[in-house]
Design a protein around this motif. Structure first.
Motif, PDB file in Angstrom:
ATOM      1  N   CYS A  84       0.844  -1.192   0.000  1.00 37.35           N
ATOM      2  CA  CYS A  84       0.000   0.000   0.000  1.00 37.35           C
ATOM      3  C   CYS A  84       0.885   1.250   0.000  1.00 37.35           C
ATOM      4  CB  CYS A  84      -0.914  -0.011   1.227  1.00 37.35           C
ATOM      5  SG  CYS A  84      -2.029   1.404   1.289  1.00 37.35           S
ATOM      6  N   GLN A  85       0.741   2.066  -1.025  1.00 41.57           N
ATOM      7  CA  GLN A  85       1.528   3.295  -1.124  1.00 41.57           C
ATOM      8  C   GLN A  85       0.999   4.327  -0.127  1.00 41.57           C
ATOM      9  OE1 GLN A  85       1.161   4.189  -5.293  1.00 41.57           O
ATOM     10  NE2 GLN A  85       2.416   2.441  -5.880  1.00 41.57           N
ATOM     11  N   SER A  86       1.850   5.243   0.270  1.00 42.69           N
ATOM     12  CA  SER A  86       1.492   6.200   1.323  1.00 42.69           C
ATOM     13  C   SER A  86       0.219   6.978   1.006  1.00 42.69           C
ATOM     14  CB  SER A  86       2.653   7.140   1.624  1.00 42.69           C
ATOM     15  OG  SER A  86       3.051   7.822   0.467  1.00 42.69           O
ATOM     16  N   GLU A  87       0.001   7.330  -0.267  1.00 37.67           N
ATOM     17  CA  GLU A  87      -1.199   8.090  -0.612  1.00 37.67           C
ATOM     18  C   GLU A  87      -2.463   7.223  -0.575  1.00 37.67           C
ATOM     19  OE1 GLU A  87       0.750   6.818  -4.493  1.00 37.67           O
ATOM     20  OE2 GLU A  87       1.431   7.733  -2.624  1.00 37.67           O
ATOM     21  N   GLN A  88      -2.294   5.908  -0.555  1.00 34.99           N
ATOM     22  CA  GLN A  88      -3.434   4.992  -0.488  1.00 34.99           C
ATOM     23  C   GLN A  88      -3.776   4.602   0.955  1.00 34.99           C
ATOM     24  OE1 GLN A  88      -1.492   2.084  -2.977  1.00 34.99           O
ATOM     25  NE2 GLN A  88      -3.115   2.327  -4.505  1.00 34.99           N
ATOM     26  N   TRP A  89      -2.885   4.857   1.880  1.00 36.65           N
ATOM     27  CA  TRP A  89      -3.049   4.415   3.266  1.00 36.65           C
ATOM     28  C   TRP A  89      -4.357   4.909   3.874  1.00 36.65           C
ATOM     29  CZ3 TRP A  89      -1.407   0.512   5.708  1.00 36.65           C
ATOM     30  CH2 TRP A  89      -1.333   0.472   7.092  1.00 36.65           C
ATOM     31  N   THR A  90      -4.758   6.127   3.522  1.00 36.69           N
ATOM     32  CA  THR A  90      -6.008   6.687   4.051  1.00 36.69           C
ATOM     33  C   THR A  90      -7.150   6.660   3.026  1.00 36.69           C
ATOM     34  OG1 THR A  90      -5.267   8.910   3.486  1.00 36.69           O
ATOM     35  CG2 THR A  90      -4.847   8.160   5.751  1.00 36.69           C
ATOM     36  N   ALA A  91      -6.874   6.104   1.836  1.00 34.62           N
ATOM     37  CA  ALA A  91      -7.917   6.003   0.805  1.00 34.62           C
ATOM     38  C   ALA A  91      -8.947   4.955   1.221  1.00 34.62           C
ATOM     39  CB  ALA A  91      -7.296   5.636  -0.534  1.00 34.62           C
ATOM     40  N   LYS A  92     -10.175   5.138   0.772  1.00 32.29           N
ATOM     41  CA  LYS A  92     -11.271   4.250   1.152  1.00 32.29           C
ATOM     42  C   LYS A  92     -11.261   2.956   0.336  1.00 32.29           C
ATOM     43  CE  LYS A  92     -13.566   7.350   3.764  1.00 32.29           C
ATOM     44  NZ  LYS A  92     -14.784   7.802   4.258  1.00 32.29           N
ATOM     45  N   VAL A  93     -11.379   1.869   1.059  1.00 34.31           N
ATOM     46  CA  VAL A  93     -11.611   0.555   0.477  1.00 34.31           C
ATOM     47  C   VAL A  93     -13.076   0.292   0.784  1.00 34.31           C
ATOM     48  CG1 VAL A  93     -11.011  -1.888   0.554  1.00 34.31           C
ATOM     49  CG2 VAL A  93      -9.238  -0.159   0.961  1.00 34.31           C
ATOM     50  N   GLY A  94     -13.923   0.527  -0.186  1.00 35.34           N
ATOM     51  CA  GLY A  94     -15.361   0.564   0.089  1.00 35.34           C
ATOM     52  C   GLY A  94     -15.655   1.871   0.802  1.00 35.34           C
ATOM     53  N   LYS A  95     -16.058   1.793   2.065  1.00 31.43           N
ATOM     54  CA  LYS A  95     -16.385   2.995   2.838  1.00 31.43           C
ATOM     55  C   LYS A  95     -15.388   3.274   3.955  1.00 31.43           C
ATOM     56  CE  LYS A  95     -21.338   2.417   2.116  1.00 31.43           C
ATOM     57  NZ  LYS A  95     -22.634   2.245   2.759  1.00 31.43           N
ATOM     58  N   VAL A  96     -14.341   2.443   4.047  1.00 29.46           N
ATOM     59  CA  VAL A  96     -13.427   2.501   5.185  1.00 29.46           C
ATOM     60  C   VAL A  96     -11.989   2.643   4.692  1.00 29.46           C
ATOM     61  CG1 VAL A  96     -12.668   1.232   7.240  1.00 29.46           C
ATOM     62  CG2 VAL A  96     -15.031   1.036   6.474  1.00 29.46           C
ATOM     63  N   PRO A  97     -11.183   3.489   5.336  1.00 25.52           N
ATOM     64  CA  PRO A  97      -9.781   3.637   4.915  1.00 25.52           C
ATOM     65  C   PRO A  97      -8.996   2.325   4.982  1.00 25.52           C
ATOM     66  CG  PRO A  97     -10.395   5.381   6.457  1.00 25.52           C
ATOM     67  CD  PRO A  97     -11.524   4.391   6.449  1.00 25.52           C
ATOM     68  N   PHE A  98      -8.046   2.188   4.085  1.00 28.00           N
ATOM     69  CA  PHE A  98      -7.206   1.000   3.987  1.00 28.00           C
ATOM     70  C   PHE A  98      -6.612   0.636   5.344  1.00 28.00           C
ATOM     71  CE2 PHE A  98      -4.760  -1.763   1.091  1.00 28.00           C
ATOM     72  CZ  PHE A  98      -3.790  -2.230   1.957  1.00 28.00           C
ATOM     73  N   TRP A  99      -6.032   1.605   6.025  1.00 27.29           N
ATOM     74  CA  TRP A  99      -5.372   1.331   7.313  1.00 27.29           C
ATOM     75  C   TRP A  99      -6.377   0.805   8.338  1.00 27.29           C
ATOM     76  CZ3 TRP A  99      -6.762   3.254  11.976  1.00 27.29           C
ATOM     77  CH2 TRP A  99      -7.595   4.382  11.985  1.00 27.29           C
ATOM     78  N   HIS A 100      -7.614   1.320   8.286  1.00 23.98           N
ATOM     79  CA  HIS A 100      -8.627   0.930   9.271  1.00 23.98           C
ATOM     80  C   HIS A 100      -9.094  -0.502   9.034  1.00 23.98           C
ATOM     81  CE1 HIS A 100     -12.703   1.914  11.369  1.00 23.98           C
ATOM     82  NE2 HIS A 100     -11.920   1.201  12.142  1.00 23.98           N
TER      83      HIS A 100
END
Length: 174
Positions: free
Chosen positions: A27-43
């Protein structure tokens, strides 16, 4: 037969956690907080690891969240009981923290699976909302890891062209 089952569990936990770890690393740094569905990748990653950690415990009463755990961060979107309070996750966990949690779960798998007996595996899950045996709880836990890891990998494939590779087995018992 018990030793074969314990070894197989450890191998499949190892493989599932390796695939999750690779997705997190990819996961690239700009994707870390991007939503996977409705929830951020990190979450999503944290949710998976928290659940894995919890379900490896002998029961709910004996589970102790990691020191960095924040209230309700283990839930996705909302709490699962009335009044179904929305979960607010306003402090992002760093990737290094999440990767450290993967390692902590690996170590817990080794410790817990080695201690399983025919009696413990045939006994209750230890979680009042999980109405089946501890043996089935391990399979449930593995399916949960793979379910979310698949979603994370699909997200990575869509956004950067490649997710983590399949891992068939990864022995945690040496």
């Amino acid at each position: 037969m018990l030793e074969l089952f314990r070894q197989s569990l450890a191998n499949q936990y190892g493989a599932a956690l390796k695939m999750l770890e690779e997705a997190i690393k990819n996961c690239q740094s700009e994707q870390w907080t991007a939503k996977v569905g409705k929830v951020p990748f990190w979450h999503v990653s944290y949710h998976v690891l928290f659940s894995t950690d919890m379900y490896l415990s002998p029961g709910y009463e004996k589970f102790r969240p990691q020191p960095f755990h924040r209230t309700s961060y283990n839930f996705l979107e909302r709490e699962p009981w009335p009044p179904f309070k929305q979960v607010v996750v306003d402090q992002v966990y760093e990737k290094s923290v999440i990767l450290g949690y993967v390692q902590a779960c690996r170590e817990k798998v080794i410790d817990i699976v080695k201690k399983e007996t025919e009696e413990t595996l045939a006994g209750p899950s230890g979680f009042h909302w999980i109405p089946f045996s501890r043996a089935e709880l391990h399979l449930y836990n593995l399916r949960h890891i793979q379910h979310h890891t698949g979603g994370l990998n699909a997200f990575l494939a869509r956004t950067q062209g490649k997710g983590a590779a399949w891992v068939g087995t990864d022995s945690l018992f040496k």
